[in-house]
Design a protein around this motif. Structure first.
Motif, PDB file in Angstrom:
ATOM      1  N   GLU A   9       0.836  -1.197   0.000  1.00  0.00           N
ATOM      2  CA  GLU A   9       0.000   0.000   0.000  1.00  0.00           C
ATOM      3  C   GLU A   9       0.869   1.245   0.000  1.00  0.00           C
ATOM      4  OE1 GLU A   9      -2.132  -0.546   3.626  1.00  0.00           O
ATOM      5  OE2 GLU A   9      -3.702  -1.737   2.679  1.00  0.00           O
ATOM      6  N   ILE A  10       0.308   2.307  -0.556  1.00  0.00           N
ATOM      7  CA  ILE A  10       0.962   3.603  -0.520  1.00  0.00           C
ATOM      8  C   ILE A  10       0.032   4.566   0.201  1.00  0.00           C
ATOM      9  CG2 ILE A  10       1.731   5.560  -1.918  1.00  0.00           C
ATOM     10  CD1 ILE A  10       2.613   3.593  -4.012  1.00  0.00           C
ATOM     11  N   LYS A  11       0.563   5.305   1.139  1.00  0.00           N
ATOM     12  CA  LYS A  11      -0.243   6.295   1.845  1.00  0.00           C
ATOM     13  C   LYS A  11      -0.428   7.494   0.914  1.00  0.00           C
ATOM     14  CE  LYS A  11       1.444   4.819   6.301  1.00  0.00           C
ATOM     15  NZ  LYS A  11       2.376   5.106   7.379  1.00  0.00           N
ATOM     16  N   LYS A  12      -1.661   7.683   0.475  1.00  0.00           N
ATOM     17  CA  LYS A  12      -1.950   8.714  -0.516  1.00  0.00           C
ATOM     18  C   LYS A  12      -1.691  10.122   0.010  1.00  0.00           C
ATOM     19  CE  LYS A  12      -5.281   5.850  -2.977  1.00  0.00           C
ATOM     20  NZ  LYS A  12      -4.927   4.614  -2.328  1.00  0.00           N
ATOM     21  N   ASP A  13      -1.943  10.342   1.297  1.00  0.00           N
ATOM     22  CA  ASP A  13      -1.691  11.667   1.851  1.00  0.00           C
ATOM     23  C   ASP A  13      -0.195  11.972   1.914  1.00  0.00           C
ATOM     24  OD1 ASP A  13      -1.470   9.693   3.778  1.00  0.00           O
ATOM     25  OD2 ASP A  13      -2.067  10.990   5.425  1.00  0.00           O
ATOM     26  N   GLU A  14       0.617  10.969   2.194  1.00  0.00           N
ATOM     27  CA  GLU A  14       2.069  11.171   2.206  1.00  0.00           C
ATOM     28  C   GLU A  14       2.589  11.409   0.791  1.00  0.00           C
ATOM     29  OE1 GLU A  14       4.130  11.600   4.719  1.00  0.00           O
ATOM     30  OE2 GLU A  14       2.560  11.286   6.197  1.00  0.00           O
ATOM     31  N   LEU A  15       2.002  10.720  -0.188  1.00  0.00           N
ATOM     32  CA  LEU A  15       2.382  10.936  -1.587  1.00  0.00           C
ATOM     33  C   LEU A  15       2.031  12.367  -2.000  1.00  0.00           C
ATOM     34  CD1 LEU A  15       3.471   9.831  -4.247  1.00  0.00           C
ATOM     35  CD2 LEU A  15       1.187   8.955  -4.733  1.00  0.00           C
ATOM     36  N   GLN A  16       0.852  12.833  -1.613  1.00  0.00           N
ATOM     37  CA  GLN A  16       0.433  14.211  -1.912  1.00  0.00           C
ATOM     38  C   GLN A  16       1.405  15.204  -1.283  1.00  0.00           C
ATOM     39  OE1 GLN A  16      -2.438  15.468  -3.703  1.00  0.00           O
ATOM     40  NE2 GLN A  16      -1.200  17.304  -3.504  1.00  0.00           N
ATOM     41  N   ASN A  17       1.796  14.951  -0.025  1.00  0.00           N
ATOM     42  CA  ASN A  17       2.747  15.837   0.655  1.00  0.00           C
ATOM     43  C   ASN A  17       4.106  15.854  -0.042  1.00  0.00           C
ATOM     44  OD1 ASN A  17       0.865  16.535   2.596  1.00  0.00           O
ATOM     45  ND2 ASN A  17       1.561  14.991   4.051  1.00  0.00           N
ATOM     46  N   LYS A  43      -4.664  11.331  -8.212  1.00  0.00           N
ATOM     47  CA  LYS A  43      -4.906  10.426  -7.088  1.00  0.00           C
ATOM     48  C   LYS A  43      -5.652   9.160  -7.481  1.00  0.00           C
ATOM     49  CE  LYS A  43      -4.830  13.659  -3.267  1.00  0.00           C
ATOM     50  NZ  LYS A  43      -5.561  14.190  -2.128  1.00  0.00           N
ATOM     51  N   GLN A  44      -6.458   9.204  -8.562  1.00  0.00           N
ATOM     52  CA  GLN A  44      -7.247   8.026  -8.931  1.00  0.00           C
ATOM     53  C   GLN A  44      -6.354   6.860  -9.353  1.00  0.00           C
ATOM     54  OE1 GLN A  44      -8.465  11.167  -9.661  1.00  0.00           O
ATOM     55  NE2 GLN A  44     -10.037  10.842  -8.116  1.00  0.00           N
ATOM     56  N   ASP A  45      -5.414   7.109 -10.250  1.00  0.00           N
ATOM     57  CA  ASP A  45      -4.579   6.003 -10.718  1.00  0.00           C
ATOM     58  C   ASP A  45      -3.141   6.080 -10.194  1.00  0.00           C
ATOM     59  OD1 ASP A  45      -3.889   8.205 -12.209  1.00  0.00           O
ATOM     60  OD2 ASP A  45      -4.001   7.212 -14.152  1.00  0.00           O
ATOM     61  N   LEU A  46      -2.912   6.907  -9.163  1.00  0.00           N
ATOM     62  CA  LEU A  46      -1.607   7.037  -8.507  1.00  0.00           C
ATOM     63  C   LEU A  46      -0.466   7.263  -9.504  1.00  0.00           C
ATOM     64  CD1 LEU A  46      -1.735   4.412  -5.634  1.00  0.00           C
ATOM     65  CD2 LEU A  46      -1.831   6.877  -5.447  1.00  0.00           C
ATOM     66  N   THR A  47      -0.576   8.316 -10.289  1.00  0.00           N
ATOM     67  CA  THR A  47       0.496   8.688 -11.200  1.00  0.00           C
ATOM     68  C   THR A  47       0.887  10.138 -10.948  1.00  0.00           C
ATOM     69  OG1 THR A  47      -1.046   9.364 -12.933  1.00  0.00           O
ATOM     70  CG2 THR A  47      -0.225   7.100 -13.027  1.00  0.00           C
ATOM     71  N   VAL A  48       2.144  10.417 -11.180  1.00  0.00           N
ATOM     72  CA  VAL A  48       2.657  11.782 -11.087  1.00  0.00           C
ATOM     73  C   VAL A  48       3.194  12.155 -12.464  1.00  0.00           C
ATOM     74  CG1 VAL A  48       4.388  13.288 -10.028  1.00  0.00           C
ATOM     75  CG2 VAL A  48       3.253  11.558  -8.652  1.00  0.00           C
ATOM     76  N   PHE A  97       2.876   4.598  -9.518  1.00  0.00           N
ATOM     77  CA  PHE A  97       3.157   3.998  -8.218  1.00  0.00           C
ATOM     78  C   PHE A  97       2.418   2.670  -8.123  1.00  0.00           C
ATOM     79  CE2 PHE A  97       4.313   8.329  -7.610  1.00  0.00           C
ATOM     80  CZ  PHE A  97       5.408   8.259  -6.776  1.00  0.00           C
ATOM     81  N   LYS A  98       3.166   1.626  -7.771  1.00  0.00           N
ATOM     82  CA  LYS A  98       2.582   0.284  -7.671  1.00  0.00           C
ATOM     83  C   LYS A  98       1.887   0.127  -6.325  1.00  0.00           C
ATOM     84  CE  LYS A  98       6.815  -1.259  -9.550  1.00  0.00           C
ATOM     85  NZ  LYS A  98       7.934  -2.131  -9.313  1.00  0.00           N
ATOM     86  N   SER A 152      10.022  -6.956  -6.251  1.00  0.00           N
ATOM     87  CA  SER A 152       9.963  -5.772  -7.109  1.00  0.00           C
ATOM     88  C   SER A 152       9.248  -4.575  -6.509  1.00  0.00           C
ATOM     89  CB  SER A 152       9.297  -6.146  -8.432  1.00  0.00           C
ATOM     90  OG  SER A 152       7.979  -6.614  -8.186  1.00  0.00           O
ATOM     91  N   GLN A 153       8.603  -4.736  -5.352  1.00  0.00           N
ATOM     92  CA  GLN A 153       7.919  -3.600  -4.736  1.00  0.00           C
ATOM     93  C   GLN A 153       7.918  -3.734  -3.224  1.00  0.00           C
ATOM     94  OE1 GLN A 153       4.220  -4.685  -6.889  1.00  0.00           O
ATOM     95  NE2 GLN A 153       3.197  -3.922  -5.089  1.00  0.00           N
ATOM     96  N   PRO A 154       7.749  -2.625  -2.524  1.00  0.00           N
ATOM     97  CA  PRO A 154       7.777  -2.673  -1.059  1.00  0.00           C
ATOM     98  C   PRO A 154       6.521  -3.336  -0.503  1.00  0.00           C
ATOM     99  CG  PRO A 154       7.291  -0.459  -1.810  1.00  0.00           C
ATOM    100  CD  PRO A 154       7.620  -1.265  -3.022  1.00  0.00           C
ATOM    101  N   LEU A 155       6.697  -4.087   0.574  1.00  0.00           N
ATOM    102  CA  LEU A 155       5.578  -4.815   1.191  1.00  0.00           C
ATOM    103  C   LEU A 155       5.415  -4.397   2.649  1.00  0.00           C
ATOM    104  CD1 LEU A 155       6.459  -8.353  -0.224  1.00  0.00           C
ATOM    105  CD2 LEU A 155       4.739  -6.788  -1.084  1.00  0.00           C
TER     106      LEU A 155
END
Length: 162
Positions: A9-17, A43-48, A97-98, A152-155
């Motif tokens: 999982e990715i914390k969306k608020d931390e990604l926004q920050n 935010k919908q598809d977690l892309t920057v 972001f995966k 390949s990704q963080p767990l």
């Protein structure tokens, strides 16, 4: 019976920050004065979306974004940096972001656990892997095993129950 879930999982608020902080740094950097450059989060598809005038500026912005992600405890392996494309006067790059464990990674985790001969049961549930066993020590050994494997990704490990 003790169990836990392996998730990604990715914390969306931390990604926004992290994206906001990267944009702030762009405004204050001398080498980006007078340059139309920005990070845009979807935010919908977690892309920057990384936009700048030149390709080398996009590469510099990648380093800025990586630094801000690390400061916000988002692992850089969760980000997949795409190719830099030229669109008119802009150079654009998309960073995905995966999130979630896909079937291939789930099968790889289960195979890793079964090959270790630890007496636990692992099952794929949607985008998580549920591991259950009789002993708490076995579950902790599985966590150590999966952490040690280069995947390949963080767990993350959630819902540890006795």
């Amino acid at each position: 019976m003790p169990s836990f879930d392996i998730v990604s999982e990715i914390k969306k608020d931390e990604l926004q920050n992290a994206v906001d902080n990267a944009n702030r740094e762009l405004q204050s950097r001398y080498d980006f004065r007078g340059v139309e450059a920005a990070f845009t989060l979807n935010k919908q598809d977690l892309t920057v979306k990384v936009e700048a005038d030149e390709e080398f500026q996009v590469q510099q912005m990648d380093d800025i974004l990586r630094g801000k992600l690390v400061k916000r405890n988002i692992e850089a392996t969760a980000a997949e940096f795409g190719e830099i494309t030229r669109s008119g006067k802009k150079s654009i790059q998309t960073v995905k972001f995966k999130e979630g464990i896909d079937k291939d990674l789930g099968k790889k985790i289960i195979k890793l656990i079964k090959d270790s001969k630890i007496k636990v049961d692992a099952k794929i549930n949607d985008d998580t892997v549920r591991v259950s066993g009789k002993k708490r020590d076995d579950l902790q050994a599985v966590i150590a095993l999966v952490r040690g494997a280069e995947l390949s990704q963080p767990l993350q490990y959630n819902n540890f129950r006795d």
